[in-house]
Every structure is written in structure tokens, then in C-alpha cells.
Design a protein around this motif. Structure first.
Motif, PDB file in Angstrom:
ATOM      1  N   SER A   1       0.887  -0.894  -0.156  1.00 35.90           N
ATOM      2  CA  SER A   1      -0.080  -0.143   0.281  1.00 35.90           C
ATOM      3  C   SER A   1       0.600   1.266  -0.200  1.00 35.90           C
ATOM      4  N   SER A   2       2.333   0.979   0.228  1.00 34.97           N
ATOM      5  CA  SER A   2       3.033   2.436   0.166  1.00 34.97           C
ATOM      6  C   SER A   2       3.408   2.967  -0.736  1.00 34.97           C
ATOM      7  N   VAL A   3       2.561   4.246  -1.084  1.00 33.72           N
ATOM      8  CA  VAL A   3       2.707   5.385  -2.123  1.00 33.72           C
ATOM      9  C   VAL A   3       4.183   5.109  -1.692  1.00 33.72           C
ATOM     10  N   GLU A   4       4.737   6.231  -0.368  1.00 28.75           N
ATOM     11  CA  GLU A   4       6.170   6.475  -0.732  1.00 28.75           C
ATOM     12  C   GLU A   4       7.178   5.846  -1.612  1.00 28.75           C
ATOM     13  N   ALA A   5       7.150   4.240  -1.445  1.00 30.14           N
ATOM     14  CA  ALA A   5       7.924   3.545  -2.056  1.00 30.14           C
ATOM     15  C   ALA A   5       8.452   3.820  -3.724  1.00 30.14           C
ATOM     16  N   THR A   6       6.842   4.395  -4.137  1.00 31.06           N
ATOM     17  CA  THR A   6       6.663   4.484  -5.872  1.00 31.06           C
ATOM     18  C   THR A   6       7.689   5.283  -6.253  1.00 31.06           C
ATOM     19  N   ILE A   7       6.630   6.862  -5.220  1.00 29.48           N
ATOM     20  CA  ILE A   7       7.114   8.460  -5.682  1.00 29.48           C
ATOM     21  C   ILE A   7       9.098   7.841  -5.290  1.00 29.48           C
ATOM     22  N   TYR A   8       9.476   7.439  -4.445  1.00 29.33           N
ATOM     23  CA  TYR A   8      10.775   7.331  -4.266  1.00 29.33           C
ATOM     24  C   TYR A   8      11.777   6.767  -5.191  1.00 29.33           C
ATOM     25  N   ASN A   9      11.622   5.580  -5.629  1.00 28.27           N
ATOM     26  CA  ASN A   9      11.805   4.895  -7.150  1.00 28.27           C
ATOM     27  C   ASN A   9      11.929   5.378  -8.142  1.00 28.27           C
ATOM     28  N   ARG A  10      11.159   6.174  -8.665  1.00 29.44           N
ATOM     29  CA  ARG A  10      11.056   6.896  -9.336  1.00 29.44           C
ATOM     30  C   ARG A  10      11.933   8.354  -9.549  1.00 29.44           C
ATOM     31  N   TRP A  11      11.805   8.492  -8.051  1.00 24.67           N
ATOM     32  CA  TRP A  11      13.010   9.827  -7.941  1.00 24.67           C
ATOM     33  C   TRP A  11      14.411   9.410  -8.311  1.00 24.67           C
ATOM     34  N   VAL A  12      14.640   8.164  -7.636  1.00 24.47           N
ATOM     35  CA  VAL A  12      15.851   8.007  -7.608  1.00 24.47           C
ATOM     36  C   VAL A  12      16.383   7.276  -9.330  1.00 24.47           C
ATOM     37  N   TYR A  13      15.605   6.516 -10.193  1.00 23.49           N
ATOM     38  CA  TYR A  13      15.905   6.484 -11.112  1.00 23.49           C
ATOM     39  C   TYR A  13      16.038   7.631 -12.141  1.00 23.49           C
ATOM     40  N   TYR A  14      14.820   9.035 -11.964  1.00 21.91           N
ATOM     41  CA  TYR A  14      15.471  10.193 -12.699  1.00 21.91           C
ATOM     42  C   TYR A  14      17.035  10.840 -12.159  1.00 21.91           C
TER      43      TYR A  14
ATOM     44  N   PHE B   1      23.907  10.990 -15.229  1.00 19.76           N
ATOM     45  CA  PHE B   1      24.967  10.109 -15.286  1.00 19.76           C
ATOM     46  C   PHE B   1      24.864  10.190 -17.079  1.00 19.76           C
ATOM     47  N   GLU B   2      23.993   9.279 -17.770  1.00 15.78           N
ATOM     48  CA  GLU B   2      23.284   9.515 -19.192  1.00 15.78           C
ATOM     49  C   GLU B   2      23.386  10.640 -19.983  1.00 15.78           C
ATOM     50  N   ASP B   3      24.385  11.791 -19.330  1.00 16.31           N
ATOM     51  CA  ASP B   3      24.753  12.036 -20.663  1.00 16.31           C
ATOM     52  C   ASP B   3      26.091  12.202 -20.916  1.00 16.31           C
ATOM     53  N   GLU B   4      26.608  11.662 -20.198  1.00 16.04           N
ATOM     54  CA  GLU B   4      28.457  11.254 -20.442  1.00 16.04           C
ATOM     55  C   GLU B   4      28.546   9.858 -20.627  1.00 16.04           C
ATOM     56  N   LEU B   5      27.336   8.881 -20.575  1.00 15.53           N
ATOM     57  CA  LEU B   5      27.368   7.645 -21.164  1.00 15.53           C
ATOM     58  C   LEU B   5      26.622   7.620 -22.452  1.00 15.53           C
ATOM     59  N   ASP B   6      26.142   6.523 -23.544  1.00 11.57           N
ATOM     60  CA  ASP B   6      25.408   6.606 -23.912  1.00 11.57           C
ATOM     61  C   ASP B   6      24.845   5.858 -23.601  1.00 11.57           C
ATOM     62  N   THR B   7      23.200   5.780 -23.575  1.00 15.30           N
ATOM     63  CA  THR B   7      21.991   4.843 -23.287  1.00 15.30           C
ATOM     64  C   THR B   7      23.312   3.535 -22.920  1.00 15.30           C
ATOM     65  N   GLU B   8      23.137   2.854 -23.992  1.00 18.13           N
ATOM     66  CA  GLU B   8      23.876   1.716 -23.756  1.00 18.13           C
ATOM     67  C   GLU B   8      24.142   1.422 -22.443  1.00 18.13           C
ATOM     68  N   LEU B   9      25.414   2.272 -22.550  1.00 19.78           N
ATOM     69  CA  LEU B   9      26.684   2.599 -21.180  1.00 19.78           C
ATOM     70  C   LEU B   9      25.134   2.573 -19.685  1.00 19.78           C
ATOM     71  N   PHE B  10      24.634   3.727 -20.162  1.00 17.83           N
ATOM     72  CA  PHE B  10      23.877   3.990 -18.976  1.00 17.83           C
ATOM     73  C   PHE B  10      23.142   2.685 -18.130  1.00 17.83           C
ATOM     74  N   ASP B  11      22.589   1.851 -19.212  1.00 16.41           N
ATOM     75  CA  ASP B  11      21.776   0.706 -18.879  1.00 16.41           C
ATOM     76  C   ASP B  11      22.786  -0.293 -17.789  1.00 16.41           C
TER      77      ASP B  11
ATOM     78  N   SER C   1      15.762  -4.239 -11.728  1.00 12.79           N
ATOM     79  CA  SER C   1      17.326  -3.587 -12.247  1.00 12.79           C
ATOM     80  C   SER C   1      15.885  -1.724 -12.814  1.00 12.79           C
ATOM     81  N   TYR C   2      16.575  -0.436 -12.313  1.00 16.49           N
ATOM     82  CA  TYR C   2      15.621   0.862 -13.396  1.00 16.49           C
ATOM     83  C   TYR C   2      15.715   0.705 -14.322  1.00 16.49           C
ATOM     84  N   ASP C   3      14.460   0.570 -15.024  1.00 12.60           N
ATOM     85  CA  ASP C   3      14.219   1.180 -16.226  1.00 12.60           C
ATOM     86  C   ASP C   3      13.353   2.614 -16.411  1.00 12.60           C
ATOM     87  N   GLU C   4      13.785   2.957 -17.619  1.00 11.51           N
ATOM     88  CA  GLU C   4      12.847   4.127 -17.988  1.00 11.51           C
ATOM     89  C   GLU C   4      11.437   4.118 -17.981  1.00 11.51           C
ATOM     90  N   THR C   5      10.932   2.258 -17.923  1.00 12.97           N
ATOM     91  CA  THR C   5       9.135   2.484 -17.289  1.00 12.97           C
ATOM     92  C   THR C   5       8.344   2.654 -16.535  1.00 12.97           C
TER      93      THR C   5
END
Length: 797
Positions: free
Chosen positions: A583-596, A602-612, A718-722
Motif C-alpha cells: 500500500s506504500s505510495v512513498e515507495a513508488t515516488i522514491y524509486n521514480r525519483w531515484v531513477y530520474y 549519468f546518461e549525458d556522459e554515458l550513452d544509453t547502452e552504457l547507462f543501462d 533493475s531501474y529502467d525508463e518504464t
């Protein structure tokens, strides 16, 4: 109209007959849990009592008889799993699944596991007790292959059943060992970052040993360029080609009598392994006049890796030490078949391998091998380039005594016997946890360790003439990290960094302190532990670190920039205790925030493949907490904006607002719908379940599930853009052994005991697992004998 009725009636009859035929066929493929069978070379009758979850309790007059029977019953529930596991290291997957697996077969054949297995099997002493029991176990498997029903997967893939040999046992152990290692996913990536961006960027990834983290304390009373990027991609592809379990992490703790309510040891263990169907462990309880063990077996390996009896119990976690190294080699400019060694240019060893491919001709390929190991360039299509890279792996370079070790562990009945078997495990690195009825608790880091000078960075590909020597200076097992009956009255491991080893902090791929910190936080103040309290702890979903990360990041937020939902979200997060309930809403918000936050960092220095690839490594989990307070990190500046130097505040605000917008897009403006259960799920995939039409039959799940990565109930993703988190690994079992009431110790499997989809035990524990429930590990003979399903094996005339 009459003609249509007749056609309809005819079709109905045909369909009914087809259903009956399919039903009869399916019935013939089910495992036999009762009745009588004859077993070749059996000396005396063996009785197998199946409990209500399909776990065999094997009673025999000799160990050979019992292990021969174990082989048969294990095969009737898990033959397909045995088949796949033995094929990985030996390059046999393309024969089953076709050309898509050619790269995977090339990769594993080049590692040399199969060659090392052949040597180990050829040199095995046939009079050795462990070898004799292994061969009895294999005999049982092979009799099932000859006489038992063929699993449905063999019909669907069109492969033939073939007998198992000792070499297959070593191949399965070898695959298991390689899946433990993290260097192959990490070192090439770090080398790419170092080469492309420089040492400053590497330093800010916090990949080294830390003096601030939660260490596992020693206590021994007896001693107070692009090539690298593509290589990482190739390894990831090889390991992820099929839904086969990878070994990822684990928790275990053992509580001494001084801290338990009943004055007896309690052992808890939940090895973290990739989720798959069938699940990795097969439970079996064996009783003979000379052997008693309730064990957890890997398909095709006769001795349990986890086990207990009335006298002792043991479990494992992954040590995460570094036993894989990469070396650049320098070819002779005048002869590509030679490389530079300490003695000048010498010839590569040229190795040719051939393997079968389904619906195609055999594949023959050739690769080179230096004194460091196989040259990986060209083995997988992704690895191209001029500079040859060799991989050195300790597992294939030393005598393999793992079968001896597993035999010794499973046959020990006290601490002295148990410890004597441990030095025989040279690789993979394991934390072995121990407890017994005499009140002893212990932890041993088992692996053949070696001296590594401070000046050598083992997390980068070594340049020509640099790095560790081929002949390493080995460390005595007594200097390995360990703790025996420490004064704090417990031992634990959560894959976190151990204390010093032979005067140094040993390099490895240790996981962050999150789980270790929480385990210590719970164990330290409490001195009345019982089975119920331990079962609550092993399913704990509180992060002791994530709320601190929220505190670190939120001080950079500019609330004037936030929307109404943004303000509500940060207010809620500031009150968050770090729980990951459904039921945690905070868990969802936190993980979205951490991904972004990670993406924008990191993604500007790395390309998409390296970032993944970065997101798939263990050290990424470790860097989030220190990065959240490192406002001087070189990674924060966006290299694409030449006129602006971004700060921590810029990254944090942008990331938080993007997270809120993405959640509104996915679930609407009402934050009540942002619950963790809507984004975090678990599904246990079968290799054939990759075919959409067969997914619901072979796969188990999906289910919404609580927990997250790096809490005690470690359900990793693993984090991803979804922004959706499909759990890929977690507790492969949860075991709790209480020596004050050994017959009521408890456990659970993620799906079920059987790998046969027609068995009633294929998925009968799946919902219990998700709900954090347990079942008894039965050891009381009188209770076991009440079973309604009894399978008797008699000597064959």
C-alpha cells in the motif's frame, strides 16, 4: 440444417476425443508419488514418503541406496532443469533453442568450464565416498531417463534424453560458480568509463572499499575504449539469454543461545537467486543409519548446498570477492598468433570447438588463449576491436574439489568436521553460515584468496605487463574472513564488505550496507529471539537507508517549483519510514525519483547502452547513498550544456518534477493510486514461457509483491525508463532452523517443489511465498509416516 447439426455433432465428438487423448497424455507425464518401482543395483528396499508439498522423505538402509533413490525422484520432478543446467557450460543450448543461442554457447565454451570439468571427472578417484555417492545419484537419474515418462519440454524442443555422467555435475557447478561472479559485468564497464572520461569520474562512483559502511566483523578465537563496453554487453547477453537462475546475493544470520528465548541456536537463510520456473532448490530429506540430512539440492548435484539435521545446520550467501581479472594482450606485429609475455613473444594456444545447432549445421569456431586465459574478442559478435582481452578466472585454474567439499559439509555433524571441509572450496566465493545444537555459531568466507597489492586496481582491465602475476601468492584459509562464537552472540552476512583480510581490505563487488545495517539494527537490542520473531525478520521490508537518501536529496528541493502533487509527495516522503508494503505510495515516488536522479546524473556522459549497463551492476546500488550527499561530484554537470554548470540542486529538482509528472501520466492525479503494488510485481519465468501462447501454462505469476531491492525481503529489479519494477531475483527459499524445536523448523519455496507442469506441486507454494507464509520442514518420522503418498523402491531382480 440437419447437415450442419451432423457436422457440429461430429466436431464435438472429435474435440471431446482430443481432450480425452490430451488428458491421458498429460496424466502419463505426471510424477509418481505413490506405488512401487524397481531400481537397479539397489541393495535393500527404500521407502519415500511424500509430504503435502511433494517433498520426499527418503528412508534407506545405506547411503548408496538413498542417493540412488534421490537421483530417481529428483529427476522425475526436475529432469528438464537438470538438462538445461548441464548444457550451459558445455555449449549445448543452441541444440535446444536454435541459432539465437550460438553466441551464448561460444562464450561459455571459451571460458573453459567444460574442459576443466572433463579433467576433474577423468581424475576423480572412483573409490572416494563422495564420488561413489555421486555416481549412485547419477544412476538413479539415468534409470528414470530410461524408464520414466519424458517431460513435456523434451517433446516441445525435440531433443532426446541422454544419460548423465560425472562430468555433468562439474559443468553445473561451473555454471553456478560463474553466475556468482560480478567482475565480468563490472570491470570492462569501469575501464570504459576510465578511458572515456578519466579517473575523476571513476572515483566518484564509489566502487572501492569504504571505511564508512557496515562491515561484517571478523572474530577468530584462534587468531585474534569501446571493446570493454561491448564485452560487458556480450556477458549480459550470454547470462540473460534464457530464464535460468543467476546467483545474485543473499541474507543469513545465526543467533547464539544467549540471545534466544529458549536458549538454543536459530539459523536464518534466504539465498537471493534469479527467479525462474522451476525454482532453483529441490528439497529432500534423507535418513539412513549413517546419514541424516534435510537438504536443498541444485538440479544435477547430489549433495545439498543448504542443509540441517538434529545436530547442525548450514546455509550460504555470496561472498562477492573478486576472482576474475581481465588483461590486455599485445599481439606480435608480425604474427597475430603470438602475444607478448615476460619471455618475449610466444604462441597463443589455438582452440577449436564444435557444437550442434537446432535446425542448422554444426558450428565450429576457434579462439585464442594466452597464459592469462581465453581471448574474448570475436567469441561473441559484440566483442570487436584491435586490442585482445584475456579473462583470467581462478575457478578453471585450480584443482576442483567442490564435490569433496559438498560431501564433507553434508556429512559433518559438528563444527570441527564442518570447518575441515571448507578449504576445499576454491571458487566460487561463498559465505558459509553455521549453527549447531551445542550452541556454536560461525561464519566463514570460503574461497582461495590471494595477495593483492594496494597499487593494483583489480576493477580495471590490466594493461600489457601490468596487473596480478599469473602465479599468485595464495593466502591460507585461516586468514579468510570468519567469526566463530563472537562476543556479540550472532553472526550474519548480507553480501556486504567484510573486515580486513590478511591486513588488507579485499577487493570485491560487495553489495551496499542497507541489508546488513538493518540486520544489525534488529539483532543487536533483542535477546529473546524465537522462531516467530525470526520469521517476521526474514520478511522485513523496511529500508534503513532510503529515508536518509530522501533527507539528503530533499534539502536541495525548491518547493516554489513544485506542483500541488509535488508538494504532497515531498511532504509524504519526509514522513516515510522506508517501508515497502503493497500500500506504500512513498515507495513508488522514491524509486521514480531515484531513477530520474541517476538518469540525469549519468546518461549525458554515458550513452544509453552504457547507462543501462551501469544500472545492472552491484556498485550502482552502493553509490546512490554517497552520491545523494556528494554535491561536488563531477557527474552532476551536464556535458551537453557547455554554457551552464549544473549543480546538485538542478539535478534533484528536475528529477523530482519528472518523477511526479510520470506518475501522474501513469496513474492519474490521485496519489492514492500510486501504490507500490501497482508497479512492483513478481513472475517466475520458464524458458518455454517466452512463447506467448505457452506463458500462462509454464510461467508462474505475475503477482504484486511487497519488498524491494536491498531490504531484508530483497526482491530485486533493475531501474529502467518504464517506472515499473518486475522483480528478477530474490529469496530462493526462506529457511528458519530452530534447535529448540528442530521438528518444527520452517521454510518456503517461491513456486513449488516440482518442475513438472502437470504436477500438483508445480506452483502450490507461490502465493504463500508472496504472502510471507511458511510451511514445516518435517523431520519427525512418526508424523512423516502418516503420509498418504508413499513410493517404495525395491531391488531389481
Amino acid at each position: 440444417m440437419k447437415a450442419l447439426k451432423k457436422i457440429g455433432a461430429f466436431l464435438l465428438v472429435v474435440i471431446t476425443l482430443l481432450i480425452i487423448v490430451v488428458g491421458i497424455f498429460a496424466y502419463t507425464l505426471k510424477p509418481d508419488y505413490s506405488g512401487e518401482k524397481e531400481l537397479a543395483d539397489l541393495q535393500k528396499e527404500v521407502t519415500v514418503y511424500y509430504d503435502e508439498y511433494g517433498i520426499p522423505h527418503i528412508y534407506g538402509e545405506s547411503e548408496k541406496d538413498a542417493f540412488r533413490t534421490l537421483g530417481y525422484v529428483h529427476a522425475q520432478d526436475r529432469l528438464w532443469q537438470m538438462e538445461l543446467l548441464r548444457r550451459i557450460a558445455s555449449g549445448g543450448l543452441s541444440e535446444v533453442f536454435g541459432a539465437d543461442l550460438i553466441g551464448t554457447d561460444k562464450f561459455f565454451l571459451s571460458l573453459g568450464i567444460a574442459d576443466a570439468s572433463k579433467v576433474s571427472a577423468t581424475n576423480a578417484d572412483l573409490s572416494d565416498a563422495g564420488v561413489m555417492l555421486s555416481k549412485a545419484y547419477l544412476d538413479g537419474i539415468n534409470q528414470f531417463i530410461k524408464e520414466g515418462p519424458t517431460p513435456v519440454e523434451f517433446y516441445l524442443t525435440g531433443i532426446e534424453k541422454k544419460e548423465f555422467v560425472l562430468e555433468d555435475v562439474y559443468n553445473t557447478i561451473g555454471y553456478m560458480a560463474f553466475s556468482f561472479a560480478m567482475a565480468h559485468k563490472t570491470d570492462p564497464l569501469l575501464t570504459t568509463i576510465n578511458t572515456k572520461l578519466g579517473a575523476e569520474y571513476l572515483n566518484d562512483l564509489h566502487v572501492g572499499s569504504s571505511t564508512e559502511t557496515e562491515w561484517i566483523k571478523n572474530y577468530n578465537p584462534s587468531q585474534s575504449d569501446s571493446i570493454q563496453n561491448n564485452l560487458t554487453a556480450a556477458v549480459n547477453k550470454a547470462l540473460g539469454a534464457l530464464d535460468i537462475p543467476l546467483f545474485e546475493g543473499s541474507n543469513s544470520w545465526v543467533i547464539a543461545p544467549e540471545k534466544t528465548k529458549n536458549g538454543k541456536v536459530i539459523l536464518a537463510n534466504d539465498p537471493h537467486i534469479g527467479f525462474a520456473q522451476p525454482s532453483v532448490w529441490y528439497e529432500a530429506h534423507i535418513e539412513t543409519p549413517t546419514y541424516s540430512k534435510y537438504g536443498y539440492h541444485i538440479a544435477g548435484i547430489p549433495f545439498p548446498l543448504l542443509g540441517h539435521n538434529r545436530k547442525m545446520a548450514y546455509g550460504i550467501t555470496m561472498f562477492e570477492n573478486d576472482d576474475v581479472d581481465f588483461y590486455y594482450e599485445q599481439n606480435n606485429p608480425e604474427n597475430d598468433n603470438q602475444y607478448l609475455s615476460e619471455n618475449g613473444y610466444v604462441d597463443y594456444e589455438i582452440i577449436t570447438k564444435t557444437f550442434k545447432v537446432k535446425d542448422s549445421s554444426d558450428v565450429e569456431f576457434t579462439f585464442k588463449k594466452s597464459n592469462h586465459g581465453p581471448i574474448l574478442n570475436g567469441i561473441a559478435d559484440q566483442v570487436q576491436g584491435e586490442r585482445p582481452i584475456a579473462m583470467s578466472w581462478l575457478y578453471t585454474q585450480m584443482e576442483n574439489r567442490v564435490i569433496d567439499a559438498l560431501f564433507g559439509l553434508s556429512h559433518s555433524n559438528n563444527l570441527k568436521e564442518f570447518k575441515s571441509a571448507l578449504p576445499k572450496i576454491h571458487a566460487p566465493g561463498l559465505n558459509i553460515m553455521y549453527g549447531d545444537d551445542e550452541g556454536n555459531v560461525a561464519w566463514f568466507a570460503t574461497a582461495q584468496l590471494y595477495k593483492i597489492p594496494d597499487s593494483i586496481n583489480t576493477k580495471l582491465i590490466f594493461d600489457v605487463g601490468e596487473g596480478l602475476p599469473v602465479d599468485k601468492e595464495f593466502i591460507s584459509f585461516n586468514e579468510n574472513p570468519q567469526a566463530i562464537n563472537p562476543p556479540n552472540n550472532y553472526v550474519y552476512s548480507a553480501n556486504n564488505q567484510p573486515d580486513s583480510i590478511a591486513g588488507m581490505l579485499y577487493p570485491g563487488y560487495y553489495l551496499p550496507e542497507n541489508r546488513g545495517k538493518r540486520i544489525v539494527q534488529l539483532l543487536e537490542p533483542k535477546n529473546d529471539w524465537d522462531l516467530n520473531a525470526a520469521s517476521e525478520m526474514i520478511t522485513d521490508v523496511i529500508s534503513s537507508v532510503d529515508p536518509q537518501i530522501v533527507t539528503n536529496l530533499s534539502k536541495y528541493l525548491d518547493v516554489s517549483l513544485l506542483s500541488e502533487n509535488g508538494l504532497k509527495a515531498i511532504d509524504s516522503l519526509k514522513m516515510w519510514t522506508g517501508d515497502y508494503e503493497l500500500s506504500s505510495v512513498e515507495a513508488t515516488i522514491y524509486n521514480r525519483w531515484v531513477y530520474y536522479f541517476l538518469e540525469n546524473t549519468f546518461e549525458d556522459e554515458l550513452d544509453t547502452e552504457l547507462f543501462d549497463q551501469l544500472l545492472s551492476t552491484h556498485f550502482t546500488k552502493r553509490l546512490i547513498a554517497p552520491l545523494s550527499k556528494d554535491e561536488e561530484s563531477v557527474w552532476l554537470d551536464d556535458v551537453n550544456t557547455a554554457d551552464v554548470k549544473e549543480t546538485m540542486a538542478d539535478i534533484v529538482n528536475t528529477s523530482f518534477m519528472e518523477a511526479v509528472v510520470s506518475l501522474e501520466k501513469d496513474f492519474g492525479n490521485n496519489m492514492d493510486y500510486w501504490r507500490w503494488e501497482r508497479v512492483h510485481s513478481i513472475e517466475h519465468p520458464h524458458p518455454i514461457g517466452q512463447i506467448a501462447a505457452l506463458r500462462s501454462f509454464f510461467n508462474v505469476g505475475p503477482f504484486p509483491v511487497n519488498g524491494t531491492r536491498e531490504v531484508i525481503n530483497n526482491l530485486a529489479f533493475s531501474y529502467d525508463e518504464t517506472g515499473f519494477y518486475k522483480t528478477t531475483s530474490g529469496p530462493s527459499t526462506r529457511r528458519l532452523i530452530d534447535f529448540s524445536d528442530i521438528e518444527n523448523s520452517i521454510s518456503i519455496l517461491p513456486t513449488g517443489q516440482s518442475g513438472n507442469p502437470f504436477s500438483k506441486h508445480y506452483r502450490d507454494q507461490a502465493e504463500m511465498f508472496v504472502n510471507g507464509e511458511f510451511r514445516k520442514m518435517m523431520m519427525n518420522k512418526a508424523e512423516i509416516q502418516k503420509s498418504k503418498e508413499i513410493l517404495t523402491f525395491k531391488p531389481k531382480d
